[in-house]
Design a protein around this motif. Structure first.
Motif, PDB file in Angstrom:
ATOM      1  N   MET A 100       0.848  -1.188   0.000  1.00  0.00           N
ATOM      2  CA  MET A 100       0.000   0.000   0.000  1.00  0.00           C
ATOM      3  C   MET A 100       0.877   1.229   0.000  1.00  0.00           C
ATOM      4  SD  MET A 100      -2.913   1.133   2.712  1.00  0.00           S
ATOM      5  CE  MET A 100      -3.862  -0.349   2.422  1.00  0.00           C
ATOM      6  N   SER A 101       0.557   2.166  -0.879  1.00  0.00           N
ATOM      7  CA  SER A 101       1.359   3.375  -0.990  1.00  0.00           C
ATOM      8  C   SER A 101       0.694   4.507  -0.226  1.00  0.00           C
ATOM      9  CB  SER A 101       1.536   3.745  -2.476  1.00  0.00           C
ATOM     10  OG  SER A 101       0.263   4.039  -3.037  1.00  0.00           O
ATOM     11  N   SER A 102       1.391   5.614  -0.216  1.00  0.00           N
ATOM     12  CA  SER A 102       0.850   6.783   0.480  1.00  0.00           C
ATOM     13  C   SER A 102      -0.372   7.339  -0.236  1.00  0.00           C
ATOM     14  CB  SER A 102       1.928   7.851   0.586  1.00  0.00           C
ATOM     15  OG  SER A 102       2.362   8.266  -0.696  1.00  0.00           O
ATOM     16  N   ALA A 103      -0.481   7.158  -1.559  1.00  0.00           N
ATOM     17  CA  ALA A 103      -1.658   7.638  -2.298  1.00  0.00           C
ATOM     18  C   ALA A 103      -2.899   6.866  -1.890  1.00  0.00           C
ATOM     19  CB  ALA A 103      -1.417   7.525  -3.795  1.00  0.00           C
ATOM     20  N   ASP A 104      -2.758   5.528  -1.665  1.00  0.00           N
ATOM     21  CA  ASP A 104      -3.890   4.731  -1.218  1.00  0.00           C
ATOM     22  C   ASP A 104      -4.361   5.152   0.176  1.00  0.00           C
ATOM     23  OD1 ASP A 104      -3.654   3.381  -3.601  1.00  0.00           O
ATOM     24  OD2 ASP A 104      -2.352   1.812  -2.751  1.00  0.00           O
ATOM     25  N   ILE A 105      -3.431   5.394   1.031  1.00  0.00           N
ATOM     26  CA  ILE A 105      -3.797   5.830   2.397  1.00  0.00           C
ATOM     27  C   ILE A 105      -4.521   7.156   2.358  1.00  0.00           C
ATOM     28  CG2 ILE A 105      -2.867   6.483   4.641  1.00  0.00           C
ATOM     29  CD1 ILE A 105      -0.607   4.498   4.158  1.00  0.00           C
ATOM     30  N   ARG A 106      -4.071   8.076   1.532  1.00  0.00           N
ATOM     31  CA  ARG A 106      -4.735   9.372   1.407  1.00  0.00           C
ATOM     32  C   ARG A 106      -6.135   9.204   0.818  1.00  0.00           C
ATOM     33  NH1 ARG A 106      -1.720  13.901   1.932  1.00  0.00           N
ATOM     34  NH2 ARG A 106       0.521  13.598   2.337  1.00  0.00           N
ATOM     35  N   ASP A 107      -6.316   8.237  -0.123  1.00  0.00           N
ATOM     36  CA  ASP A 107      -7.625   8.007  -0.711  1.00  0.00           C
ATOM     37  C   ASP A 107      -8.590   7.421   0.310  1.00  0.00           C
ATOM     38  OD1 ASP A 107      -9.653   7.852  -2.515  1.00  0.00           O
ATOM     39  OD2 ASP A 107      -8.913   6.023  -3.507  1.00  0.00           O
ATOM     40  N   MET A 108      -8.110   6.515   1.175  1.00  0.00           N
ATOM     41  CA  MET A 108      -8.952   5.921   2.212  1.00  0.00           C
ATOM     42  C   MET A 108      -9.354   6.948   3.273  1.00  0.00           C
ATOM     43  SD  MET A 108      -6.889   2.331   2.715  1.00  0.00           S
ATOM     44  CE  MET A 108      -7.868   1.919   4.153  1.00  0.00           C
ATOM     45  N   LEU A 109      -8.477   7.837   3.582  1.00  0.00           N
ATOM     46  CA  LEU A 109      -8.767   8.860   4.602  1.00  0.00           C
ATOM     47  C   LEU A 109      -9.398  10.089   4.013  1.00  0.00           C
ATOM     48  CD1 LEU A 109      -5.494   8.590   6.739  1.00  0.00           C
ATOM     49  CD2 LEU A 109      -7.737   7.592   7.218  1.00  0.00           C
ATOM     50  N   ASP A 110      -9.705  10.073   2.689  1.00  0.00           N
ATOM     51  CA  ASP A 110     -10.320  11.207   2.030  1.00  0.00           C
ATOM     52  C   ASP A 110      -9.484  12.476   2.223  1.00  0.00           C
ATOM     53  OD1 ASP A 110     -12.031  12.616   0.483  1.00  0.00           O
ATOM     54  OD2 ASP A 110     -13.645  12.797   2.007  1.00  0.00           O
ATOM     55  N   PRO A 143      -6.596  15.156   0.527  1.00  0.00           N
ATOM     56  CA  PRO A 143      -6.143  15.604  -0.808  1.00  0.00           C
ATOM     57  C   PRO A 143      -4.850  14.919  -1.196  1.00  0.00           C
ATOM     58  CG  PRO A 143      -5.767  17.316   0.821  1.00  0.00           C
ATOM     59  CD  PRO A 143      -6.572  16.253   1.510  1.00  0.00           C
ATOM     60  N   SER A 144      -4.740  14.721  -2.444  1.00  0.00           N
ATOM     61  CA  SER A 144      -3.527  14.046  -2.941  1.00  0.00           C
ATOM     62  C   SER A 144      -2.325  14.954  -2.783  1.00  0.00           C
ATOM     63  CB  SER A 144      -3.725  13.664  -4.416  1.00  0.00           C
ATOM     64  OG  SER A 144      -3.959  14.837  -5.187  1.00  0.00           O
ATOM     65  N   GLN A 145      -1.166  14.317  -2.660  1.00  0.00           N
ATOM     66  CA  GLN A 145       0.065  15.070  -2.462  1.00  0.00           C
ATOM     67  C   GLN A 145       0.493  15.718  -3.755  1.00  0.00           C
ATOM     68  OE1 GLN A 145       3.180  12.658  -0.981  1.00  0.00           O
ATOM     69  NE2 GLN A 145       4.545  14.389  -0.512  1.00  0.00           N
ATOM     70  N   ALA A 146       0.930  16.992  -3.657  1.00  0.00           N
ATOM     71  CA  ALA A 146       1.358  17.718  -4.858  1.00  0.00           C
ATOM     72  C   ALA A 146       2.586  17.050  -5.428  1.00  0.00           C
ATOM     73  CB  ALA A 146       1.644  19.180  -4.518  1.00  0.00           C
ATOM     74  N   PRO A 147       2.669  17.070  -6.746  1.00  0.00           N
ATOM     75  CA  PRO A 147       3.870  16.460  -7.340  1.00  0.00           C
ATOM     76  C   PRO A 147       5.121  17.209  -6.933  1.00  0.00           C
ATOM     77  CG  PRO A 147       2.622  17.690  -8.970  1.00  0.00           C
ATOM     78  CD  PRO A 147       1.770  17.646  -7.748  1.00  0.00           C
ATOM     79  N   SER A 148       6.216  16.489  -7.014  1.00  0.00           N
ATOM     80  CA  SER A 148       7.493  17.070  -6.570  1.00  0.00           C
ATOM     81  C   SER A 148       7.917  18.226  -7.437  1.00  0.00           C
ATOM     82  CB  SER A 148       8.587  15.984  -6.590  1.00  0.00           C
ATOM     83  OG  SER A 148       8.706  15.453  -7.898  1.00  0.00           O
ATOM     84  N   SER A 149       7.336  18.287  -8.665  1.00  0.00           N
ATOM     85  CA  SER A 149       7.761  19.381  -9.540  1.00  0.00           C
ATOM     86  C   SER A 149       7.201  20.704  -9.073  1.00  0.00           C
ATOM     87  CB  SER A 149       7.327  19.073 -10.977  1.00  0.00           C
ATOM     88  OG  SER A 149       5.905  18.925 -11.029  1.00  0.00           O
ATOM     89  N   THR A 150       6.021  20.670  -8.352  1.00  0.00           N
ATOM     90  CA  THR A 150       5.404  21.923  -7.896  1.00  0.00           C
ATOM     91  C   THR A 150       5.927  22.397  -6.554  1.00  0.00           C
ATOM     92  OG1 THR A 150       3.638  20.671  -6.837  1.00  0.00           O
ATOM     93  CG2 THR A 150       3.295  21.379  -9.144  1.00  0.00           C
TER      94      THR A 150
END
Length: 485
Positions: A1-11, A13-20
């Motif tokens: 499980m990645s950090s994106a999945d954990i953020r999706d389960m906890l509703d 916001p997604s993490q901003a890309p490293s470029s921003t």
């Protein structure tokens, strides 16, 4: 499980890309210049402000300059103007020699020895014990040796003429003759010139007042002082210590007496004393006095009344002399005793004579038989006629109460009902319930009167009770007789 999945389960916001992501702040470049007297971190805190001037302290000496040429030393001749023989001496001088005078010549100071003429000698300096020739010889020695009297006495070798008697002069004789001549010359010349004395001349004139007898006594005292043995020195030191201890004891005794007299004097207060006229007010005042006395004793304050009462010729807490007092002191104690008012207590029973080693402590109370056998009682019996102890304010007690108290508080109090009856009887007799002059004798008589009145009241009560019983019995007997008939 990645950090994106954990953020999706906890509703979340997604993490901003490293470029921003914002670029990290660049570290400010520090000036490579070395700072003296201040740390770099402290200098960075100042920012653009101009920093204060730093005080530099040189911890090391400057490096010597070894390339400097040494200064030359020259062997130079010189003459000392303090000498009168034009003697030429040599010394080393640094640098180029100069023609300056010898620097140490300024320390040569000549003593001004006065000179006199034959006329002045005949007017003021003539003396049968001194010839003019010997006086001139003394002045020459004083001028030659600059008033160094020990050297003058050592060099004093006067050879008298054929018609002059031989004389042996001590150091005090030489001093007395010289200063006497100087004072007489100053007086003679001042009177001849008519000029007033200046402060400097007057000071010099008073300084030459030589007393031969005092000088001889001073030297004899020093000789005796230096010829003491170790035992005498130790004895003298012991006596000095004993004298100082006696002085301290005397000061303490005087201070304690002043404190006692201050306590015995009537206080000047601006408050009303009406609240202390009732028995409850007097009892409250006595309780306050006892409480303050206990507080003083807890703090370690000395019992001044007990110490002073133990000395011969002293007064008791109420101002009356004790049993060991002198008759004259006893006679003088009547006025303070009469003006003492309601404050004070009786004198002590027995006093201990003072031995010179400080205030003697108060002796414990003893019986009257022991007091009659004591030396103090015998002295009082010799000086005071029998039966006149009350006239001189002398009283004896089997037991003394500790602390300061009012004599009126020692009068025994009765029950409120009985006290009211006693007060009414005293009013019928014309006696005030509150004593105007509660001396020891008056207080004793008042207490005896109250006890007698109380006894009469109890007797009357018992008599009324018996009379009532008699009446009841007589009435019952009469009823029985009538019933029998």
């Amino acid at each position: 499980m990645s950090s994106a999945d954990i953020r999706d389960m906890l509703d979340l916001p997604s993490q901003a890309p490293s470029s921003t992501r914002p670029p990290p702040a660049k570290r400010a470049k520090t000036d490579g210049k070395k700072l003296d007297g201040i740390h770099r971190e402290l200098h960075n805190l100042l920012g653009e402000n101009t920093h204060a001037v730093a005080v530099m302290q040189n911890k090391f000496k400057e490096k010597p300059n070894w390339m400097q040429k040494p200064s030359p030393w020259v062997w130079t001749p010189f003459k000392n103007r303090a000498r009168k023989d034009d003697l030429e001496l040599y010394h080393w001088v640094r640098g180029t020699p100069t023609d300056d005078e010898y620097p140490f010549a300024k320390f040569n100071k000549d003593v001004e020895v006065p000179t006199y003429t034959q006329e002045e000698y005949d007017k003021a300096l003539a003396d049968t014990a001194w010839t003019p020739r010997e006086t001139a010889y003394l002045f020459d020695l004083c001028r030659e040796y600059d008033l160094r009297w020990l050297v003058i006495q050592d060099r004093y070798e006067y050879e008298p003429e054929e018609n002059e008697p031989p004389s042996i002069r001590t150091l005090e004789d030489l001093k007395e003759r010289y200063y006497f001549c100087c004072r007489k010359l100053m007086e003679l010349r001042r009177d001849a010139s008519g000029v007033d004395w200046t402060p400097r001349d007057l000071e010099q004139y008073n300084a030459m007042n030589f007393n031969k007898d005092k000088e001889v006594m001073r030297k004899q005292y020093l000789e005796r002082l230096l010829s003491r043995s170790p035992a005498e020195i130790a004895e003298e030191e012991r006596l000095i210590l004993e004298y100082r201890r006696l002085q301290e004891s005397s000061k303490k005794l005087v201070q304690d007496r002043k404190e006692l007299l201050r306590l015995l004097e009537s206080p000047q207060t601006a408050n009303s004393f009406a609240q202390h006229q009732t028995p409850q007010g007097l009892s409250q005042l006595a309780g306050n006095i006892l409480a303050s006395d206990k507080n003083k004793r807890r703090k370690g304050m000395p019992d001044t009344a007990a110490q002073v009462a133990g000395t011969p010729g002293s007064r008791g807490p109420d101002g009356t002399p004790t049993a060991g007092a002198h008759p004259q002191a006893i006679g003088q104690a009547q006025q303070p005793q009469a003006a003492g008012g309601q404050n004070g207590v009786h004198g002590t029973k027995q006093t201990q004579p003072q031995t010179g080693r400080g205030p003697a402590p108060a002796t414990p109370a003893v019986s009257k038989a022991e007091l009659a056998q004591s030396a103090t009682a015998k002295k009082v019996a010799k000086r005071v006629p029998p039966g006149e102890e009350n006239l001189y304010g002398i009283s004896y007690h089997d037991k003394l109460v500790q602390g300061v108290y009012l004599r009126s508080t020692k009068i025994s109090t009765l029950k409120p009902t009985v006290q009211a009856k006693v007060a009414s009887i005293l009013a019928e007799l014309g006696i005030a319930p509150k004593l105007a002059m509660p001396t020891a004798k008056v207080s004793d008589r008042c207490e005896a009167l109250q006890q007698a009145i109380n006894l009469l009241i109890e007797t009357k009560k018992q008599a009324d009770k018996l009379e009532h019983e008699v009446k009841v019995l007589s009435s019952s007997n009469a009823g029985q007789q009538s019933d029998a008939k």
